[in-house]
Design an enzyme around this catalytic site. Structure first.
Site, PDB file in Angstrom:
ATOM      1  CE1 TYR A 158      22.245  45.047 -37.392  1.00  0.00           C
ATOM      2  CE2 TYR A 158      21.222  46.688 -35.667  1.00  0.00           C
ATOM      3  CZ  TYR A 158      21.317  45.375 -36.242  1.00  0.00           C
ATOM      4  OH  TYR A 158      20.769  44.403 -35.797  1.00  0.00           O
ATOM      5  CE  LYS A 191      25.980  31.971 -46.710  1.00  0.00           C
ATOM      6  NZ  LYS A 191      25.832  30.824 -46.372  1.00  0.00           N
ATOM      7  CG  ASP A 203      20.828  41.734 -33.586  1.00  0.00           C
ATOM      8  OD1 ASP A 203      21.049  42.017 -32.518  1.00  0.00           O
ATOM      9  OD2 ASP A 203      20.073  41.627 -34.649  1.00  0.00           O
ATOM     10  CG  ASP A 250      19.198  37.996 -29.177  1.00  0.00           C
ATOM     11  OD1 ASP A 250      20.092  38.986 -28.848  1.00  0.00           O
ATOM     12  OD2 ASP A 250      18.174  38.167 -29.400  1.00  0.00           O
TER      13      ASP A 250
HETATM   14  C1  IPM Z   1      20.938  44.628 -29.987  1.00  0.00           C
HETATM   15  C2  IPM Z   1      19.533  45.086 -30.479  1.00  0.00           C
HETATM   16  C3  IPM Z   1      19.402  46.288 -31.295  1.00  0.00           C
HETATM   17  C4  IPM Z   1      20.268  45.828 -32.517  1.00  0.00           C
HETATM   18  C5  IPM Z   1      18.275  46.829 -31.637  1.00  0.00           C
HETATM   19  C6  IPM Z   1      17.317  47.347 -30.464  1.00  0.00           C
HETATM   20  C7  IPM Z   1      18.481  47.904 -32.669  1.00  0.00           C
HETATM   21  O1  IPM Z   1      18.813  43.847 -31.005  1.00  0.00           O
HETATM   22  O2  IPM Z   1      21.647  45.505 -29.135  1.00  0.00           O
HETATM   23  O3  IPM Z   1      21.376  43.565 -30.099  1.00  0.00           O
HETATM   24  O4  IPM Z   1      19.968  45.180 -33.518  1.00  0.00           O
HETATM   25  O5  IPM Z   1      21.576  46.102 -32.339  1.00  0.00           O
HETATM   26 MG    MG Z   2      19.997  42.172 -30.915  1.00  0.00          MG
END
Ligand code: IPM
Ligand code: MG
Length: 356
Positions: free
Chosen positions: A142, A191, A247, A251
């Protein structure tokens, strides 16, 4: 107590859900005799529209000066055409970096009253889901260099992933400390069979583990972790991982609880100032329709009370109010199952406020 909170309402459903969370904070302030002062800090697409940039300097300054930051959600298809340096997400990343928020904590917990919404097989869900993803937040790919060049008439893009030992060590310590307050098991995800950053990650986390002999440390490759989260989520207590893997896995972890709209997250660095937000996005498709579930943001406000302001009783009061409303059967659309009573965003906020 007197606390200043920078408020980033953001885009899409952001303003609606943040409005309800502020209402809950006001109820807490009234009941427990605190003063919360809110400072608006426009960020994201709305800031691009008004000021031309996703994170205006005044907003950054407001966040840095505040005792804590509450965030709704930023981004949406409207700003997809922005150049990469001016995307709404860039504002968020810059803010995380400027505030030094290197640890992102995202709990994956299944609410007993919402077990029916869990998309996993009943026998897997029955074993319960209660783990935490600790994600490194200001390193890795990132924040590496991003370049797109043209070579021989063909575009080439490069994103650099890098980690230093101290970046790994500090987030690993947070994970081990958290495990001490839970079931004392850390699963470090990497990884290491392919990436140098992961080999350094594994070596460094293993060294940090020696400071925490009472906590069990396991290592897992990220592809296997993605599979294990849906196959047997009950095995996890604290997962610690780098930025991009975190990330993705966070999710996945939230989705298996069946209630992505309910899950809060905290981002912290050194000290008590943090940034608190729901983990879901800005949901532009339902924005402005009073359909969003404000509970993720309300529980994020509860996390703020606990971790930034050391208000354990107050945080517990908010969480108990949420539990009570769920037990009574009130449901926003995203968690609607079977015989619940449907309510909109504002009504859900009001119900929770009333129970504080
Ligand atoms: C999160 C989101 C962010 C990330 C995006 C919006 C940049 O997906 O907070 O998980 O990837 O960190
Ligand atoms: Mg995210």
């Amino acid at each position: 107590m007197n606390q200043t909170i920078a408020v980033i309402r953001g885009d899409g459903i952001g303003p609606e859900i943040v409005g309800e969370a502020l209402g809950v904070l006001d109820a807490v302030a009234a009941k427990f005799g605190h003063t919360f002062t809110y400072k608006e800090a426009p960020m994201g697409g709305c800031a691009i529209d008004r000021f031309g940039v996703p994170l205006p300097e005044e907003s950054l300054a407001a966040c840095l000066a505040a005792d804590s930051v509450l965030l709704g959600a930023v981004g949406g298809p409207k700003w997809d055409g922005q150049p990469p340096v001016n995307r709404p997400e860039r504002g968020l990343l810059r803010l995380r970096e400027a505030m030094g928020l290197y640890t992102n904590v995202r709990p994956a917990r299944m609410f007993a009253d919402l077990a029916a919404a869990c998309p996993l097989r009943a026998d897997i869900a029955a074993r319960g889901i209660d783990f935490v993803v600790v994600r490194e937040l200001i390193g890795g790919v990132y924040f590496g260099q991003h370049t797109t060049t043209e070579i021989d008439g063909e575009q080439k893009a490069v994103d650099i992933m890098s980690y230093t030992e101290h970046e790994i060590r500090r987030v690993a310590r947070v994970a081990f400390q958290m495990a001490r307050k839970r079931r004392r098991r850390v699963t470090s995800v990497d990884k290491a069979n392919v990436l140098d950053t992961s080999r350094l990650w594994r070596k460094t986390v293993t060294a940090v583990a020696e400071e925490y002999p009472d906590v069990e440390l396991l290592h897992m490759y990220v592809d296997n972790a993605a599979m294990q989260i849906v196959r047997d989520p009950g095995q996890f207590d604290v997962i610690v991982t780098e930025n991009l893997f975190g990330d993705i896995l966070s999710d996945e972890a939230s989705q298996i609880t069946g209630s992505i709209g309910m899950i809060p997250s905290s981002s912290m660095g050194e000290g008590t100032r943090g940034m608190y937000e729901p983990i879901h996005g800005s949901a532009p498709d339902i924005a402005g329709q009073d359909k969003a579930n404000p509970i993720g943001t309300i529980l994020a406000a509860a996390m703020m009370l606990r971790y930034s302001f050391d208000m354990e009783t107050e945080a517990g009061a908010v969480e108990a109010a949420v539990d009570a409303v769920l037990k009574e059967g009130w449901r926003c659309g995203d968690i609607m199952q079977g015989g619940g009573t449907p309510v909109g965003c504002r009504e859900m906020g009001r119900l929770i406020r009333e129970r504080i």
